[in-house]
Enzyme design. Structure first.
Site, PDB file in Angstrom:
ATOM      1  N   ARG A   1       0.850  -1.197   0.000  1.00 10.80           N
ATOM      2  CA  ARG A   1       0.000   0.000   0.000  1.00 10.80           C
ATOM      3  C   ARG A   1       0.884   1.245   0.000  1.00 10.80           C
ATOM      4  NH1 ARG A   1      -1.844   0.656   4.389  1.00 10.80           N
ATOM      5  NH2 ARG A   1      -1.224  -1.202   5.523  1.00 10.80           N
TER       6      ARG A   1
ATOM      7  N   LYS B   1      -9.648  -2.419   1.434  1.00 12.18           N
ATOM      8  CA  LYS B   1      -9.335  -1.277   2.304  1.00 12.18           C
ATOM      9  C   LYS B   1     -10.122  -0.031   1.909  1.00 12.18           C
ATOM     10  CE  LYS B   1      -6.266  -3.690   4.457  1.00 12.18           C
ATOM     11  NZ  LYS B   1      -6.533  -4.165   5.812  1.00 12.18           N
TER      12      LYS B   1
ATOM     13  N   HIS C   1     -10.710  -2.513  11.438  1.00 10.04           N
ATOM     14  CA  HIS C   1      -9.607  -3.336  10.937  1.00 10.04           C
ATOM     15  C   HIS C   1      -9.372  -4.455  11.955  1.00 10.04           C
ATOM     16  CE1 HIS C   1      -5.139  -3.313   9.422  1.00 10.04           C
ATOM     17  NE2 HIS C   1      -5.867  -4.192   8.775  1.00 10.04           N
TER      18      HIS C   1
ATOM     19  N   SER D   1      -1.457  -3.907  10.292  1.00  9.88           N
ATOM     20  CA  SER D   1      -1.135  -4.844   9.212  1.00  9.88           C
ATOM     21  C   SER D   1       0.104  -5.666   9.560  1.00  9.88           C
ATOM     22  CB  SER D   1      -0.862  -4.065   7.925  1.00  9.88           C
ATOM     23  OG  SER D   1      -1.914  -3.162   7.695  1.00  9.88           O
TER      24      SER D   1
ATOM     25  N   CYS E   1       0.648  -7.962  11.763  1.00  9.56           N
ATOM     26  CA  CYS E   1       0.947  -8.193  13.189  1.00  9.56           C
ATOM     27  C   CYS E   1       0.262  -9.458  13.690  1.00  9.56           C
ATOM     28  CB  CYS E   1       0.509  -7.006  14.036  1.00  9.56           C
ATOM     29  SG  CYS E   1       1.563  -5.573  13.864  1.00  9.56           S
TER      30      CYS E   1
ATOM     31  N   ARG F   1       1.891 -12.260  -0.753  1.00 11.58           N
ATOM     32  CA  ARG F   1       0.532 -12.548  -0.261  1.00 11.58           C
ATOM     33  C   ARG F   1      -0.029 -13.827  -0.866  1.00 11.58           C
ATOM     34  NH1 ARG F   1      -1.965  -8.574   3.338  1.00 11.58           N
ATOM     35  NH2 ARG F   1      -0.368  -6.976   3.528  1.00 11.58           N
TER      36      ARG F   1
HETATM   37  C1  OXD Z   1      -3.169  -4.672   5.200  1.00 14.27           C
HETATM   38  C2  OXD Z   1      -3.847  -5.831   4.557  1.00 14.27           C
HETATM   39  O1  OXD Z   1      -2.228  -4.111   4.622  1.00 14.27           O
HETATM   40  O2  OXD Z   1      -4.705  -6.430   5.204  1.00 14.27           O
HETATM   41  O3  OXD Z   1      -3.596  -4.308   6.311  1.00 14.27           O
HETATM   42  O4  OXD Z   1      -3.533  -6.151   3.404  1.00 14.27           O
HETATM   43 MN    MN Z   2      -5.280  -5.396   7.013  1.00 14.12          MN
END
Ligand code: OXD
Ligand code: MN
Length: 593
Positions: A70, A207, A227, A249, A251, A366
């Protein structure tokens, strides 16, 4: 034709007139459509087939090396008034943003196909769900949206019925980081994204819609778009408590949502049910409790670190019918990343693996997979009413100070805990990694309006008749003096969730400190862990002198949202700071007392 479909068709035609695609394809979400898209992407090189024996139906996508995460500095909230976006967002005047985007979109789909993706975020028949339509020129986006949302004919039927939908326009453009913007127009319920094919920038249902735009809708309509993962914990007595947890994100939300109970717990009959791993929409039900749905239908999880140790359920989920992005591959063409056994042959950029080039898989590589493939997938994920939430958990990566777990004394204190959250940055966004930043409710990159108004919205749920969840804060990442994590984490996190459930059910007494209630000695079940007593007392230790400084830092941080900072939140920060200041200094943790 119903007027909402006419409005949709008009928007598609107007967009086509501007972007000038070679053809238009309305997505129906069918198997046949997916198979044709995959064929086309295999032919173009957008997808590479992985080993069909070990990973049937799995493909690899390699993104442009400059488009792997992002881009928060290029993400804007375009409200007519700058102050409505708040200091937590980058802001652009809507007219200026439209002019910029119109110029970028002009002719950008020449020679390409324009795909129209009607989608529904949330169970198709849930009153909590909301629909959108994404226009994109990326078949990779279509394939991912099919997994991540309820996409196609059923969503189109709901749009026709409801008459309103979020408009998302996306083009990968030239993938030039200098010509890349992710714009949100909350008043128009629209999103425009140009120049990136990366998930969080391009899968607009995720998002952009389900958090930034939905947070506006939620504020207006009296619900919360968060989130958060949603996990069901079934106790041996057969009761299931649903817990919603917000972590920034990368974590460990996916890992917690799919955790496998420690051996002894499994024998006793504890079970874990996965409802969602990233986003949670919640609203009060008639009984005053908060009910939650997962608006997504799939997982867009971080691959590196996913292993038999950290998340065996994720590994099972992604053994078939999965799209991998920016992972490495082994000599026999299996997906590979750091944390898996075996060796990479080719890195995420398609080069022969050479450690001198850095990790084999991109740290933000991912997997995209249907939630239904998860062995712990909960049928409640399709429940139109959502699941009742017993506890809300906040947490982040904090190497020191924050105890393993603490409970807020009430909702207002819990909102303060969420607002004060901080975490070390990760690879999910571009920029430096490992820097501590405040990330209230893990929504820093996703709250589509002024954080002051957002905190006020959270506080507004505490009203007569409300039966709100208990609020906790956890920190799986506290380190000892030797720099090593003190807590084993992963499946053993259930031990902490069990304590929360005992608190919710009124069975654990806890030990109150000025900053929250921590477990009393013996309340956390630690058998079989082999954790030295010093580690647990360190994990639960509240260093009151350091906390006084933290409260000062929290106060200064919250001031940034003045004059919209709710008075009640400022008062709560003072209350905790005063409680700390007026206490005789404790020498050791309450838990080990
Ligand atoms: C993030 C995702 O970046 O879930 O939070 O992809
Ligand atoms: Mn996320």
């Amino acid at each position: 034709m119903a007027s909402s479909l006419q409005a949709l068709e008009r928007w598609v035609n107007d967009t086509a007139a501007r972007t000038r695609p070679a053809r238009i394809h309305w997505c129906d979400g069918s198997e046949a459509e997916y198979a044709a898209l995959v064929e086309q992407m295999l032919a173009s090189g957008d997808l590479i087939a992985l080993n069909p024996q070990t990973h049937p139906g799995c493909y690899l996508h390699r993104s442009s090396p400059s488009d792997v995460a992002r881009v928060e500095h290029l993400t804007f909230v375009c409200t007519p008034k700058r102050e409505d976006a708040g200091p937590n967002n980058h802001w652009m005047d809507p007219a200026e943003a439209h002019a910029k985007m119109d110029a970028l979109f002009d002719g950008c789909m020449e020679g390409r196909t324009l795909y129209v993706i009607p989608y529904c975020m949330g169970p198709i028949d849930s009153p909590l769900s909301r629909c959108g339509v994404e226009i994109t020129d990326s078949p990779y986006v279509v394939a991912n949206m099919r997994t991540m949302t309820r996409m196609g004919a059923s969503a189109l039927a709901r749009i026709e019925r409801e008459g309103s939908f979020v408009k998302g326009l996306h083009s990968t453009g030239e993938l030039d980081p200098e010509r890349r913007f992710i714009m949100h127009f909350p008043e128009e319920l629209s999103i425009q994204s140009y120049g990136s094919g990366y998930g969080g920038n391009a899968l607009l249902g995720k998002k952009c819609h389900a958090l930034r735009i939905a947070s506006h809708q939620a504020r207006r309509e009296g619900w919360l778009a968060e989130h958060m993962l949603i996990v069901g914990i079934e106790t041996p007595a057969g009761d299931t408590h649903y817990i919603a947890a917000a972590f920034p994100s990368a974590c460990g939300k996916t890992n917690l949502a799919m955790l496998i109970p420690p051996e002894g717990y499994r024998r006793e009959g504890w079970k874990v049910w996965t409802v969602g791993d990233d986003i949670c929409w919640m609203r009060p039900g008639e009984d005053g409790r908060l009910y939650a749905i997962n608006p997504e239908a799939g997982f867009f999880g971080v691959a590196p670190g996913t292993s038999a140790n950290s998340n065996p359920n994720a590994l099972v989920s992604i053994a078939r019918d999965t799209i991998f992005t920016n992972v490495a591959v082994t000599a026999d063409n299996q997906p590979w990343w750091e944390g898996l056994p075996g060796e990479p042959a080719t890195d995420w950029q398609g080069r022969p693996y050479d450690p001198a080039n850095g990790p084999a898989a991109h740290p933000n590589a991912r997997f995209t997979v249907s939630a239904r493939q998860c062995p712990t997938w909960s049928e409640k994920a399709e429940d139109a009413q959502g699941v009742p939430i017993s506890a809300i958990v906040f947490g982040g990566r904090r190497p020191s100070l924050l105890p393993l777990v603490m409970q807020a004394r009430d909702w207002t204190h819990g909102v303060l805990m969420g607002a004060a959250m901080g975490s070390e940055t990760t690879a999910a966004a571009t920029g430096a990694v490992g820097v501590l930043r405040r990330d209230p409710m893990a929504m820093k990159p996703f709250c589509g309006y002024h954080y002051g108004d957002y905190f006020a919205h959270w506080l507004s749920f505490d009203r007569p008749g409300a039966k709100l969840p208990a609020i906790f804060h956890v920190n799986w990442f506290r380190k000892g003096e030797d720099g090593r994590f003190l807590w084993p984490g992963f499946g053993d996190n259930l031990r902490v969730l069990e304590w929360m459930i005992e608190r919710v059910e009124g069975r654990a007494r806890g030990s109150a400190t000025p900053v929250g209630t921590v477990p009393q000695a013996g309340e956390l079940r630690l058998e079989g862990l082999g954790l030295p007593a010093s580690a647990i007392s360190e994990l639960l230790h509240i260093d009151e002198a350091a906390w006084q400084q933290e409260l000062e830092a929290i106060g200064a941080y919250l001031e940034e949202f003045s004059p919209r900072l709710p008075e009640a939140l400022a008062r709560e920060q003072h209350r905790v700071a005063d409680a700390l200041a007026s206490r005789p200094r404790m020498s050791r943790s309450a838990a080990s007392a």
